[in-house]
Every structure is written in structure tokens, then in C-alpha cells.
Design a protein around this motif. Sequence first.
Motif, PDB file in Angstrom:
ATOM      1  N   MET A 132      48.471  98.996  72.559  1.00 57.05           N
ATOM      2  CA  MET A 132      48.742  98.062  71.477  1.00 57.05           C
ATOM      3  C   MET A 132      50.014  98.480  70.754  1.00 57.05           C
ATOM      4  N   ALA A 133      50.488  97.597  69.879  1.00 59.11           N
ATOM      5  CA  ALA A 133      51.790  97.810  69.259  1.00 59.11           C
ATOM      6  C   ALA A 133      51.784  98.888  68.196  1.00 59.11           C
ATOM      7  N   PHE A 134      50.682  98.991  67.435  1.00 63.88           N
ATOM      8  CA  PHE A 134      50.723  99.858  66.250  1.00 63.88           C
ATOM      9  C   PHE A 134      49.316 100.317  65.911  1.00 63.88           C
ATOM     10  N   VAL A 135      49.184 101.624  65.630  1.00 58.47           N
ATOM     11  CA  VAL A 135      47.930 102.193  65.137  1.00 58.47           C
ATOM     12  C   VAL A 135      48.266 103.046  63.929  1.00 58.47           C
ATOM     13  N   GLY A 136      47.719 102.684  62.769  1.00 55.36           N
ATOM     14  CA  GLY A 136      48.001 103.426  61.551  1.00 55.36           C
ATOM     15  C   GLY A 136      46.730 103.756  60.802  1.00 55.36           C
ATOM     16  N   ALA A 137      46.812 104.759  59.938  1.00 52.97           N
ATOM     17  CA  ALA A 137      45.657 105.157  59.134  1.00 52.97           C
ATOM     18  C   ALA A 137      46.129 105.587  57.754  1.00 52.97           C
ATOM     19  N   LEU A 138      45.460 105.073  56.742  1.00 58.11           N
ATOM     20  CA  LEU A 138      45.787 105.376  55.355  1.00 58.11           C
ATOM     21  C   LEU A 138      45.198 106.731  54.965  1.00 58.11           C
ATOM     22  N   GLY A 139      45.883 107.442  54.069  1.00 61.66           N
ATOM     23  CA  GLY A 139      45.338 108.700  53.574  1.00 61.66           C
ATOM     24  C   GLY A 139      46.421 109.673  53.179  1.00 61.66           C
ATOM     25  N   SER A 140      46.020 110.745  52.532  1.00 61.56           N
ATOM     26  CA  SER A 140      46.953 111.788  52.109  1.00 61.56           C
ATOM     27  C   SER A 140      47.350 112.648  53.303  1.00 61.56           C
ATOM     28  N   ARG A 141      48.287 113.555  53.094  1.00 66.09           N
ATOM     29  CA  ARG A 141      48.683 114.459  54.173  1.00 66.09           C
ATOM     30  C   ARG A 141      47.538 115.414  54.532  1.00 66.09           C
ATOM     31  N   ALA A 142      46.770 115.820  53.530  1.00 62.06           N
ATOM     32  CA  ALA A 142      45.619 116.681  53.817  1.00 62.06           C
ATOM     33  C   ALA A 142      44.594 115.932  54.662  1.00 62.06           C
ATOM     34  N   THR A 143      44.366 114.654  54.324  1.00 60.80           N
ATOM     35  CA  THR A 143      43.454 113.834  55.132  1.00 60.80           C
ATOM     36  C   THR A 143      43.979 113.698  56.544  1.00 60.80           C
ATOM     37  N   ASP A 173      47.719 115.173  72.866  1.00 63.59           N
ATOM     38  CA  ASP A 173      48.837 115.090  71.927  1.00 63.59           C
ATOM     39  C   ASP A 173      49.684 113.843  72.148  1.00 63.59           C
ATOM     40  N   ALA A 174      49.804 113.413  73.398  1.00 66.23           N
ATOM     41  CA  ALA A 174      50.607 112.214  73.674  1.00 66.23           C
ATOM     42  C   ALA A 174      50.017 110.994  72.986  1.00 66.23           C
ATOM     43  N   ALA A 175      48.700 110.893  72.943  1.00 72.53           N
ATOM     44  CA  ALA A 175      48.053 109.780  72.254  1.00 72.53           C
ATOM     45  C   ALA A 175      48.176 109.943  70.747  1.00 72.53           C
ATOM     46  N   LEU A 176      48.007 111.174  70.243  1.00 74.18           N
ATOM     47  CA  LEU A 176      48.122 111.418  68.804  1.00 74.18           C
ATOM     48  C   LEU A 176      49.516 111.085  68.288  1.00 74.18           C
ATOM     49  N   ALA A 177      50.525 111.216  69.147  1.00 72.50           N
ATOM     50  CA  ALA A 177      51.895 110.912  68.724  1.00 72.50           C
ATOM     51  C   ALA A 177      52.075 109.440  68.399  1.00 72.50           C
ATOM     52  N   ARG A 178      51.165 108.596  68.883  1.00 69.22           N
ATOM     53  CA  ARG A 178      51.246 107.156  68.601  1.00 69.22           C
ATOM     54  C   ARG A 178      50.645 106.805  67.247  1.00 69.22           C
ATOM     55  N   LEU A 179      49.951 107.743  66.630  1.00 70.61           N
ATOM     56  CA  LEU A 179      49.281 107.463  65.368  1.00 70.61           C
ATOM     57  C   LEU A 179      50.254 107.568  64.201  1.00 70.61           C
ATOM     58  N   SER A 180      50.340 106.525  63.407  1.00 68.85           N
ATOM     59  CA  SER A 180      51.159 106.545  62.192  1.00 68.85           C
ATOM     60  C   SER A 180      50.247 106.909  61.022  1.00 68.85           C
ATOM     61  N   SER A 181      50.358 108.155  60.573  1.00 67.69           N
ATOM     62  CA  SER A 181      49.487 108.640  59.508  1.00 67.69           C
ATOM     63  C   SER A 181      50.199 109.779  58.776  1.00 67.69           C
ATOM     64  N   PRO A 182      50.285 109.718  57.457  1.00 70.39           N
ATOM     65  CA  PRO A 182      49.908 108.608  56.572  1.00 70.39           C
ATOM     66  C   PRO A 182      50.732 107.357  56.877  1.00 70.39           C
ATOM     67  N   VAL A 183      50.072 106.227  56.928  1.00 70.38           N
ATOM     68  CA  VAL A 183      50.724 104.993  57.342  1.00 70.38           C
ATOM     69  C   VAL A 183      51.633 104.452  56.235  1.00 70.38           C
ATOM     70  N   GLY A 184      52.728 103.796  56.649  1.00 66.21           N
ATOM     71  CA  GLY A 184      53.612 103.138  55.689  1.00 66.21           C
ATOM     72  C   GLY A 184      54.967 103.800  55.563  1.00 66.21           C
ATOM     73  N   LEU A 185      55.961 103.025  55.118  1.00 68.14           N
ATOM     74  CA  LEU A 185      57.279 103.567  54.821  1.00 68.14           C
ATOM     75  C   LEU A 185      57.286 104.150  53.413  1.00 68.14           C
ATOM     76  N   ASP A 186      58.192 105.067  53.183  1.00 72.40           N
ATOM     77  CA  ASP A 186      58.287 105.753  51.892  1.00 72.40           C
ATOM     78  C   ASP A 186      59.042 104.872  50.898  1.00 72.40           C
TER      79      ASP A 186
END
Length: 371
Positions: free
Chosen positions: A286-297, A312-325
Motif C-alpha cells: 500500500m501507499a502509506f502506513v503511519g502511526a500517531l504517538g510520541s517518540r517514546a511510543t 527491518d525492511a518492513a519497519l522502514a515503511r512505517l511513518s512514526s511518529p506520523v506527520g510533517l513537522d
Amino acid sequence: MSVFGSELYTAWSSGETSALATVVHTVGSASRPVGSCMLLTPGGRVVGSVSGGCVEGDVLERAREVILEGTCRQAVYGADDDVFGLGLTCGGTLEVFVEPVDVHRFPELAEVVESARAGIPVAVVTVLGHPRPQAVGTHVIVRADGHHSSSYPRIPEPEFIVDARNLMLSGASGVLTYDATGTRVFVHSLIPQPRMVLFGACDFAAALATIGRTLDYRVTVCDARPLFTTPDRFPDADEVVVARPDDYLAQEAAAGRIDQRTAVVSLSHDPKFDIPLLRTALGLDMAFVGALGSRATHERRVEALRDAGMPDAALARLSSPVGLDLGGRSPAETAVSIAAEIIMARYGGRGGALSHRAGPVHLPQLVRERR
């Protein structure tokens, strides 16, 4: 479904003639992408836009002439077209095709609308140039299964059917040019809305659902808690589903309703739902996988996913903490930040301020030419 929806179909069904102006080609920083449309209805209403205002007046005049004369018009607008102030202020070049539309000139429209409303991918191929002038403005309807139909059977270039289908399946619209036969066509791909699936029935999901709908995603909110997961809390979601997040996502994927354009965001903050969901999501294409939360989370989340066998290759696709700064904190501001990252991932943007970098504002449009 773009302009191929209720407005055009209503005008077409009236039996009178409308004019449809379509952006078929752009160069540089054109203000509207390929496939943008403006419709002039028989009653004189204008729907849509082809330039954001720069050349709409001139296109409108051409549309009126098209309705009166029943012939197609083509126009190219550039930054240097200063006569009568018709130049594009964005600095790009825009090619617009204006055609009359009614039940006689576009009898295939009902088929197009029916397919689009059913969520079936379809491409409208419009002939822009042809050795036989009477072929200009005719249409060929191409479907994902390779079948096609046309009210003008004497177009002799079957190879563009294959090319048009391939372009549609890539999700793009563009021009195909065949120098050997003097044929030039525009492929307008009409594909189902991409999906945005939000897990976690919270204020952040409600705000992101509103933005997702504005961005023309089909938005689903899913949570296992029925007390919080109610349609009245998410009025802008297309679907509100009570189910375990990982089970729902797996079922949707098995049914073929998750594809390479889908964006998934976990907003739950609950590891018992979060971790199984992300394991499922990161195993899908899929195009995008993101998860909300703090850096500790995020650190705890990554550790739990690794312990569950996620590579690790799959984890690299995870955008967490999600969102632009962007610096915002409220649900609405956070939703803007997440949506901005989804847009950046979708189009390959870089996320910085445009005023801080050189070069064109817009990335190049996908244009296919066969020579």
C-alpha cells in the motif's frame, strides 16, 4: 469521478449540447494538472476549472463557439501569451481541448458514468489529431479487462487500446502520439477513489476524515469500541466500522479492496490493537502506513514489532511518529500534518517550504508518447 459525474451526465441527459474543456497536456508549472475539466452546461452554468482563473475567460468563449458550431477546438496557453492578458502567471504551458458533448456526439457517456459510479476503472480516449478530420473528437472507451467500445469503428490504430489500458492501470492520464499514422489521442483515466483507512475513533480521526474527504479519498474509520465508533461522531467518513483493526484490514485486503494507493493511519495509542494492526498493514502493498504517538511510543512500538518478527525492511515503511513537522498540536493541526505527509509520499515531494528552494513549483506531469 472528476467532471464525469452528475453535472455532465445531467446536461447530457437533457438532450442539449454542452461544452467540455479538458487539460490534455502541461509543461512546467501549470496551475492545473492533466485531466482537469471545465464544463459549460446548456443553461450557461460553468462547472470546474482548467487553470485556476488565468485563461478561463478565453476557454469559456471557445466553449460557447463549440456549442454553437458543433466542432472541437484546441488551444495552447503559455507564459509568453501576453495578448489580451491570456498568459499563464504560473510560468507553465497548458494545452486545452474543447469539445461539444451531447447524446449524438458522445453516446458512450452513459457507459462511462455507469462504470465510474460502480467503481470500475475505465479510460476515455479522445482523438485529438487524425488524418481523417471527422475522427477528431470521437471517443474510445477502454476498460481494465482490455475490452473497448466506440461509436466510430474506423479508427485503425488498435495498438493505442493496449497503451491506453496500461496508462489507465498505472493511474495516470496523458497524451499518446503515433507519428507513423498521424494519430494523437488523450487518455483520461477514471479510476476509483483511493482509500484512507483510519484506525482509532478519536478527535484526530474525525479531523483527518474531513481532510481526507477533501482530498478525494474514500475514508473509513474503524475501531473495536462500539460506544465511540458511531457515524454521528465522524460525519465526513464514508464508512464507520466496528471491528478489530487487524481483522478488518485483513478482510478488506483479502476482498481486494486494499491497493497500492491506500493510506492507513493508526491513531489508537493502544498496543493491543496497534501492534497487530501494524503487523498486518506492513505486510501489505500500500501507499502509506503511519502511526500517531510520541517518540517514546514509537520506540516501544518498533521493539514490539521486531519481537513479533517484523523485518527491518518492513519497519522502514512505517511513518512514526506520523506527520510533517509543522509545529501544530490540536487535532485539526495534527490532521493537516498527517495529510501533508500522505500527499508528499503520494507525489514524491520533499516537504520543505517552496520559498526555500529553487526549481519548478510542481513536479513534472506523467506524459506518455509513443513514436
